[in-house]
Design a protein around this motif. Structure first.
Motif, PDB file in Angstrom:
ATOM      1  N   CYS A 144      35.279  49.952  37.304  1.00  0.00           N
ATOM      2  CA  CYS A 144      35.823  48.918  36.423  1.00  0.00           C
ATOM      3  C   CYS A 144      36.803  49.517  35.420  1.00  0.00           C
ATOM      4  CB  CYS A 144      34.694  48.227  35.661  1.00  0.00           C
ATOM      5  SG  CYS A 144      33.723  47.114  36.672  1.00  0.00           S
ATOM      6  N   SER A 145      37.822  48.759  35.097  1.00  0.00           N
ATOM      7  CA  SER A 145      38.789  49.163  34.089  1.00  0.00           C
ATOM      8  C   SER A 145      38.090  49.315  32.739  1.00  0.00           C
ATOM      9  CB  SER A 145      39.899  48.123  33.978  1.00  0.00           C
ATOM     10  OG  SER A 145      40.666  48.344  32.824  1.00  0.00           O
ATOM     11  N   PRO A 146      38.282  50.451  32.052  1.00  0.00           N
ATOM     12  CA  PRO A 146      37.646  50.624  30.744  1.00  0.00           C
ATOM     13  C   PRO A 146      38.222  49.695  29.676  1.00  0.00           C
ATOM     14  CG  PRO A 146      39.085  52.475  31.228  1.00  0.00           C
ATOM     15  CD  PRO A 146      39.047  51.619  32.461  1.00  0.00           C
ATOM     16  N   VAL A 147      39.390  49.126  29.929  1.00  0.00           N
ATOM     17  CA  VAL A 147      40.035  48.244  28.956  1.00  0.00           C
ATOM     18  C   VAL A 147      39.659  46.779  29.178  1.00  0.00           C
ATOM     19  CG1 VAL A 147      42.260  47.420  28.107  1.00  0.00           C
ATOM     20  CG2 VAL A 147      41.950  49.830  28.684  1.00  0.00           C
ATOM     21  N   SER A 148      39.588  46.366  30.437  1.00  0.00           N
ATOM     22  CA  SER A 148      39.376  44.946  30.714  1.00  0.00           C
ATOM     23  C   SER A 148      38.232  44.688  31.683  1.00  0.00           C
ATOM     24  CB  SER A 148      40.662  44.343  31.278  1.00  0.00           C
ATOM     25  OG  SER A 148      41.034  45.046  32.463  1.00  0.00           O
ATOM     26  N   GLY A 149      37.443  45.705  31.991  1.00  0.00           N
ATOM     27  CA  GLY A 149      36.399  45.575  33.008  1.00  0.00           C
ATOM     28  C   GLY A 149      35.278  44.615  32.632  1.00  0.00           C
ATOM     29  N   ARG A 150      34.918  43.795  33.591  1.00  0.00           N
ATOM     30  CA  ARG A 150      33.818  42.840  33.449  1.00  0.00           C
ATOM     31  C   ARG A 150      32.981  42.885  34.725  1.00  0.00           C
ATOM     32  NH1 ARG A 150      36.431  42.559  29.339  1.00  0.00           N
ATOM     33  NH2 ARG A 150      37.099  40.773  28.160  1.00  0.00           N
ATOM     34  N   VAL A 151      31.684  42.684  34.573  1.00  0.00           N
ATOM     35  CA  VAL A 151      30.791  42.499  35.711  1.00  0.00           C
ATOM     36  C   VAL A 151      30.056  41.191  35.475  1.00  0.00           C
ATOM     37  CG1 VAL A 151      28.791  43.373  36.974  1.00  0.00           C
ATOM     38  CG2 VAL A 151      30.499  44.985  36.116  1.00  0.00           C
ATOM     39  N   ILE A 152      30.153  40.297  36.443  1.00  0.00           N
ATOM     40  CA  ILE A 152      29.489  39.002  36.367  1.00  0.00           C
ATOM     41  C   ILE A 152      28.349  39.020  37.379  1.00  0.00           C
ATOM     42  CG2 ILE A 152      29.761  36.491  36.525  1.00  0.00           C
ATOM     43  CD1 ILE A 152      31.721  37.859  34.529  1.00  0.00           C
ATOM     44  N   ILE A 153      27.135  38.798  36.905  1.00  0.00           N
ATOM     45  CA  ILE A 153      25.957  38.742  37.771  1.00  0.00           C
ATOM     46  C   ILE A 153      25.435  37.319  37.699  1.00  0.00           C
ATOM     47  CG2 ILE A 153      23.645  39.635  38.218  1.00  0.00           C
ATOM     48  CD1 ILE A 153      24.483  42.148  36.602  1.00  0.00           C
ATOM     49  N   SER A 154      25.250  36.694  38.871  1.00  0.00           N
ATOM     50  CA  SER A 154      24.785  35.314  38.834  1.00  0.00           C
ATOM     51  C   SER A 154      23.865  34.990  40.002  1.00  0.00           C
ATOM     52  CB  SER A 154      25.969  34.344  38.849  1.00  0.00           C
ATOM     53  OG  SER A 154      26.631  34.393  40.091  1.00  0.00           O
ATOM     54  N   HIS A 155      23.093  33.969  39.782  1.00  0.00           N
ATOM     55  CA  HIS A 155      22.300  33.325  40.823  1.00  0.00           C
ATOM     56  C   HIS A 155      22.297  31.855  40.438  1.00  0.00           C
ATOM     57  CE1 HIS A 155      19.018  31.953  43.308  1.00  0.00           C
ATOM     58  NE2 HIS A 155      19.015  33.113  43.938  1.00  0.00           N
TER      59      HIS A 155
ATOM     60  N   GLU B  73      39.147  54.414  47.723  1.00  0.00           N
ATOM     61  CA  GLU B  73      39.531  55.215  46.554  1.00  0.00           C
ATOM     62  C   GLU B  73      40.986  54.985  46.135  1.00  0.00           C
ATOM     63  OE1 GLU B  73      37.600  57.073  44.598  1.00  0.00           O
ATOM     64  OE2 GLU B  73      35.909  56.396  45.798  1.00  0.00           O
ATOM     65  N   LYS B  74      41.808  54.482  47.029  1.00  0.00           N
ATOM     66  CA  LYS B  74      43.221  54.243  46.706  1.00  0.00           C
ATOM     67  C   LYS B  74      43.411  53.001  45.847  1.00  0.00           C
ATOM     68  CE  LYS B  74      44.894  56.455  50.902  1.00  0.00           C
ATOM     69  NZ  LYS B  74      45.632  56.295  52.148  1.00  0.00           N
ATOM     70  N   TRP B  75      42.421  52.138  45.821  1.00  0.00           N
ATOM     71  CA  TRP B  75      42.530  50.913  45.032  1.00  0.00           C
ATOM     72  C   TRP B  75      42.472  51.237  43.557  1.00  0.00           C
ATOM     73  CZ3 TRP B  75      38.754  47.076  47.850  1.00  0.00           C
ATOM     74  CH2 TRP B  75      39.260  46.806  49.110  1.00  0.00           C
ATOM     75  N   THR B  76      43.119  50.422  42.774  1.00  0.00           N
ATOM     76  CA  THR B  76      43.084  50.571  41.323  1.00  0.00           C
ATOM     77  C   THR B  76      41.734  50.102  40.793  1.00  0.00           C
ATOM     78  OG1 THR B  76      44.297  50.036  39.308  1.00  0.00           O
ATOM     79  CG2 THR B  76      44.060  48.271  40.908  1.00  0.00           C
ATOM     80  N   LEU B  77      41.477  50.326  39.538  1.00  0.00           N
ATOM     81  CA  LEU B  77      40.223  49.885  38.941  1.00  0.00           C
ATOM     82  C   LEU B  77      40.180  48.360  38.862  1.00  0.00           C
ATOM     83  CD1 LEU B  77      39.944  52.488  36.050  1.00  0.00           C
ATOM     84  CD2 LEU B  77      38.747  52.496  38.232  1.00  0.00           C
ATOM     85  N   PHE B  78      38.990  47.816  38.923  1.00  0.00           N
ATOM     86  CA  PHE B  78      38.814  46.365  38.908  1.00  0.00           C
ATOM     87  C   PHE B  78      38.723  45.827  37.486  1.00  0.00           C
ATOM     88  CE2 PHE B  78      37.079  47.514  43.068  1.00  0.00           C
ATOM     89  CZ  PHE B  78      37.771  46.631  43.868  1.00  0.00           C
ATOM     90  N   ASP B  79      39.279  44.637  37.288  1.00  0.00           N
ATOM     91  CA  ASP B  79      39.115  43.923  36.024  1.00  0.00           C
ATOM     92  C   ASP B  79      37.799  43.150  36.032  1.00  0.00           C
ATOM     93  OD1 ASP B  79      41.484  44.721  34.762  1.00  0.00           O
ATOM     94  OD2 ASP B  79      42.620  43.203  35.839  1.00  0.00           O
TER      95      ASP B  79
END
Length: 108
Positions: free
Chosen positions: A39-50, A8-14
């Motif tokens: 995820c950051s609401p400004v720069s958040g991305r989620v990459i899903i791959s196979h 929880e101490k970590w910042t939001l992820f880009d």
């Protein structure tokens, strides 16, 4: 799920990378919902791959049914789940040899 794995101490992820989503024992809605909180609401991305795509995944599903517990989401289902958690589908590639999805936070 993700809520317990990330300090929880970590910042939001880009960016969050999910490789081999079908090995996660959670529903897509729960996974995307958890990631939306991290995820950051400004720069958040989620990459899903196979990297080997749906064709190889079908073989893996038969070969390792205790590890591969779901399929890769189709575009319609993915768009519905993404929108429910404030993501837009920026890229969707579902080819026999590659599966790649890029979700962007709607505020980005």
């Amino acid at each position: 799920m993700v809520d317990f794995l990330i300090n929880e101490k970590w910042t939001l992820f880009d960016v969050v990378f999910l490789y081999f989503l079908p090995a996660l024992p959670f529903k897509l809605d729960k996974i995307v919902g958890s990631l939306a909180k991290k995820c950051s609401p400004v720069s958040g991305r989620v990459i899903i791959s196979h990297s080997q795509g749906r064709k190889v995944l079908e073989q893996q599903l038969q070969q390792y049914p205790d590890i591969v517990v779901s399929d890769l989401p189709g575009q319609t289902n993915l768009q519905r789940v993404a929108a429910a958690h404030s993501f837009d589908v920026a890229e969707f590639v579902d080819k026999p040899a590659l599966y790649l999805v890029v979700l962007i936070c709607s505020g980005a």
